[in-house]
Scaffold this active site. Structure first.
Site, PDB file in Angstrom:
ATOM      1  N   LYS A 174      27.107 -44.537 -18.952  1.00 17.56           N
ATOM      2  CA  LYS A 174      27.723 -45.874 -18.902  1.00 17.56           C
ATOM      3  C   LYS A 174      27.780 -46.576 -20.266  1.00 17.56           C
ATOM      4  O   LYS A 174      28.694 -47.354 -20.516  1.00 17.56           O
ATOM      5  CB  LYS A 174      26.973 -46.774 -17.904  1.00 17.56           C
ATOM      6  CG  LYS A 174      27.243 -46.422 -16.440  1.00 17.56           C
ATOM      7  CD  LYS A 174      26.574 -47.436 -15.518  1.00 17.56           C
ATOM      8  CE  LYS A 174      26.840 -47.110 -14.064  1.00 17.56           C
ATOM      9  NZ  LYS A 174      26.334 -48.148 -13.162  1.00 17.56           N
TER      10      LYS A 174
ATOM     11  N   ASP B 112      30.540 -53.331 -11.485  1.00 16.75           N
ATOM     12  CA  ASP B 112      29.296 -53.475 -10.704  1.00 16.75           C
ATOM     13  C   ASP B 112      28.999 -54.942 -10.367  1.00 16.75           C
ATOM     14  O   ASP B 112      28.767 -55.289  -9.209  1.00 16.75           O
ATOM     15  CB  ASP B 112      28.097 -52.896 -11.471  1.00 16.75           C
ATOM     16  CG  ASP B 112      28.028 -51.379 -11.390  1.00 16.75           C
ATOM     17  OD1 ASP B 112      28.563 -50.804 -10.423  1.00 16.75           O
ATOM     18  OD2 ASP B 112      27.424 -50.771 -12.291  1.00 16.75           O
TER      19      ASP B 112
HETATM   20  P1  NDP Z   1      17.323 -49.510 -14.535  1.00 13.34           P
HETATM   21  O1  NDP Z   1      16.422 -48.325 -14.618  1.00 13.34           O
HETATM   22  O2  NDP Z   1      18.247 -49.824 -15.659  1.00 13.34           O
HETATM   23  O3  NDP Z   1      16.389 -50.844 -14.298  1.00 13.34           O
HETATM   24  C1  NDP Z   1      15.369 -50.828 -13.353  1.00 13.34           C
HETATM   25  C2  NDP Z   1      14.773 -52.225 -13.207  1.00 13.34           C
HETATM   26  O4  NDP Z   1      13.831 -52.177 -12.130  1.00 13.34           O
HETATM   27  C3  NDP Z   1      14.030 -52.724 -14.427  1.00 13.34           C
HETATM   28  O5  NDP Z   1      14.214 -54.121 -14.558  1.00 13.34           O
HETATM   29  C4  NDP Z   1      12.567 -52.432 -14.076  1.00 13.34           C
HETATM   30  O6  NDP Z   1      11.669 -53.329 -14.672  1.00 13.34           O
HETATM   31  C5  NDP Z   1      12.574 -52.693 -12.596  1.00 13.34           C
HETATM   32  N1  NDP Z   1      11.496 -52.011 -11.883  1.00 13.34           N
HETATM   33  C6  NDP Z   1      11.449 -50.704 -11.531  1.00 13.34           C
HETATM   34  N2  NDP Z   1      10.291 -50.447 -10.885  1.00 13.34           N
HETATM   35  C7  NDP Z   1       9.592 -51.617 -10.840  1.00 13.34           C
HETATM   36  C8  NDP Z   1       8.340 -52.009 -10.296  1.00 13.34           C
HETATM   37  N3  NDP Z   1       7.557 -51.126  -9.673  1.00 13.34           N
HETATM   38  N4  NDP Z   1       7.961 -53.308 -10.412  1.00 13.34           N
HETATM   39  C9  NDP Z   1       8.752 -54.206 -11.041  1.00 13.34           C
HETATM   40  N5  NDP Z   1       9.949 -53.890 -11.582  1.00 13.34           N
HETATM   41  C10 NDP Z   1      10.365 -52.629 -11.481  1.00 13.34           C
HETATM   42  O7  NDP Z   1      18.104 -49.353 -13.163  1.00 13.34           O
HETATM   43  P2  NDP Z   1      19.531 -49.981 -12.749  1.00 13.34           P
HETATM   44  O8  NDP Z   1      19.588 -51.380 -13.215  1.00 13.34           O
HETATM   45  O9  NDP Z   1      20.607 -49.046 -13.134  1.00 13.34           O
HETATM   46  O10 NDP Z   1      19.448 -49.926 -11.151  1.00 13.34           O
HETATM   47  C11 NDP Z   1      18.591 -50.789 -10.426  1.00 13.34           C
HETATM   48  C12 NDP Z   1      18.869 -50.597  -8.932  1.00 13.34           C
HETATM   49  O11 NDP Z   1      20.206 -51.031  -8.648  1.00 13.34           O
HETATM   50  C13 NDP Z   1      18.791 -49.130  -8.475  1.00 13.34           C
HETATM   51  O12 NDP Z   1      18.151 -49.087  -7.227  1.00 13.34           O
HETATM   52  C14 NDP Z   1      20.239 -48.709  -8.337  1.00 13.34           C
HETATM   53  O13 NDP Z   1      20.409 -47.733  -7.343  1.00 13.34           O
HETATM   54  C15 NDP Z   1      20.882 -50.029  -7.905  1.00 13.34           C
HETATM   55  N6  NDP Z   1      22.308 -50.098  -8.207  1.00 13.34           N
HETATM   56  C16 NDP Z   1      23.144 -50.393  -7.170  1.00 13.34           C
HETATM   57  C17 NDP Z   1      24.493 -50.482  -7.364  1.00 13.34           C
HETATM   58  C18 NDP Z   1      25.353 -50.788  -6.198  1.00 13.34           C
HETATM   59  O14 NDP Z   1      26.579 -50.680  -6.321  1.00 13.34           O
HETATM   60  N7  NDP Z   1      24.796 -51.207  -5.066  1.00 13.34           N
HETATM   61  C19 NDP Z   1      25.086 -50.291  -8.698  1.00 13.34           C
HETATM   62  C20 NDP Z   1      24.124 -50.016  -9.742  1.00 13.34           C
HETATM   63  C21 NDP Z   1      22.783 -49.917  -9.476  1.00 13.34           C
HETATM   64  P3  NDP Z   1      11.011 -53.056 -16.120  1.00 13.34           P
HETATM   65  O15 NDP Z   1      12.035 -53.497 -17.146  1.00 13.34           O
HETATM   66  O16 NDP Z   1       9.822 -53.922 -16.078  1.00 13.34           O
HETATM   67  O17 NDP Z   1      10.727 -51.586 -16.174  1.00 13.34           O
END
Ligand code: NDP
Length: 286
Positions: A71, A107
């Site tokens: 992306k 998105d």
């Molecule tokens: P990223 O890996 O870029 O970001 C993940 C985020 O989740 C970070 O902010 C991270 O925080 C946080 N996180 C993960 N685990 C924990 C935890 N245990 N406690 C607190 N915070 C946590 O992922 P994406 O942004 O790409 O995707 C996020 C979600 O959105 C996914 O489930 C994905 O499937 C979904 N998604 C859905 C779409 C849709 O069309 N419905 C489109 C795109 C994504 P930290 O910075 O602290 O690590």
């Protein structure tokens, strides 16, 4: 009329990509509208992205979706990037206009469609967004551009959240704040929208729930989840039990696809057809 056996091509590049269900909903939409279009789900290694994008040009493809890990990397292979995609810093949809490849991000716009579908106009509203990754940044950007009165980013790693909030605020001139996530985040009664844009609750960790306390929430606060697998996350189920309105991650997924469909074909997307096809592809009861 002379015969035309040439299909128009779009597709998705990613790695891994085999479990990506987008093709099922796009193909269903093409069929419903009688369009001779094909959606190719293609595994592309990071080192091959440049050649794959040359292939898009050589084949005269109408566009592609990009998923993990392409992306951000795709941007240098494009001729232009839409202003909101530039703020987000990521492109999930490329469309071809003449000889130009233009990057878009659908998105966050898909998320907004789900919110509006639930009867809420984000303009002037107060939102809390959990997370600071790619999905959160797209959602925060579109909420800001849609005129939200206040967007509070809450993230576990403070530096990542503070940087994202500050960057999007300076690009949009919108009131975006950051708060570090410590223990249970207490959602205040003045929030109109709560969004989980973290991966908490994503399969196979479907029992996980973001540590939020909904007890003080306004009874009409809209609870949204970006996680679509499973669509009924624990956050969504808990909010429903408390009588709060909800928008699940499938809505965002369908609408981001519907917007891409419209950018490519210039036809109105058959959203119900796409939603049914997606649910079927994910093995959900229709
Ligand atoms: P990223 O890996 O870029 O970001 C993940 C985020 O989740 C970070 O902010 C991270 O925080 C946080 N996180 C993960 N685990 C924990 C935890 N245990 N406690 C607190 N915070 C946590 O992922 P994406 O942004 O790409 O995707 C996020 C979600 O959105 C996914 O489930 C994905 O499937 C979904 N998604 C859905 C779409 C849709 O069309 N419905 C489109 C795109 C994504 P930290 O910075 O602290 O690590």
């Amino acid at each position: 009329m002379p015969a035309n056996f040439k299909a128009e091509l779009v597709g998705c590049f990613g790695q891994p990509v085999a479990e990506n269900p987008t093709g099922a909903m796009q193909e269903a939409a093409f069929e419903a509208l009688g369009l001779n279009w094909r959606y190719l789900t293609v595994e592309v290694k990071p080192g091959d992205l440049g050649n794959a994008m040359l292939g898009v040009r050589a084949f005269g493809m109408r566009g592609v979706n990009l998923t993990i890990p392409h992306k951000v990397a795709v941007i240098r292979h494009l001729d232009e990037t839409a202003p909101d995609a530039a703020i987000i810093g990521a492109v999930n949809t490329v469309r071809r206009e003449g000889d130009k490849l233009i990057g878009e991000n659908t998105d966050g716009k898909g998320f907004l469609c789900g919110v509006r579908d639930a009867g809420l106009d984000p303009k002037g509203k107060r939102a809390v967004v959990l997370g600071a990754g790619g999905a959160a940044r797209a959602i925060v950007t579109e909420l800001a551009l849609a005129g939200a009165a206040d967007v509070l980013v809450v993230n576990r790693f403070a530096e990542r959240g503070a940087t994202m909030a500050a960057e999007v605020a300076s690009s949009t001139n919108a009131p975006i704040r950051f708060q570090a996530w410590q223990g249970y985040y207490p959602v205040s009664a003045d929030a109109d929208i709560l969004v989980n844009a973290t991966s908490i609750g994503l399969y196979p960790n479907s029992d996980a729930m973001p540590p939020v306390d909904l007890n003080a929430a306004h009874p009409r606060m809209l609870v949204c989840d970006a996680v679509f697998n499973p669509p009924e996350t624990r956050l969504i189920a808990t909010a429903r039990q408390q009588g709060l309105p909800v928008v699940d991650g499938l809505a965002m997924l369908v609408y981001q696809g519907a917007i891409a469909f419209e950018l490519w074909t210039h036809e109105q997307a058959p959203e119900q057809v796409m939603k049914r096809a997606l649910r079927r592809a994910l093995g959900l009861v229709i």
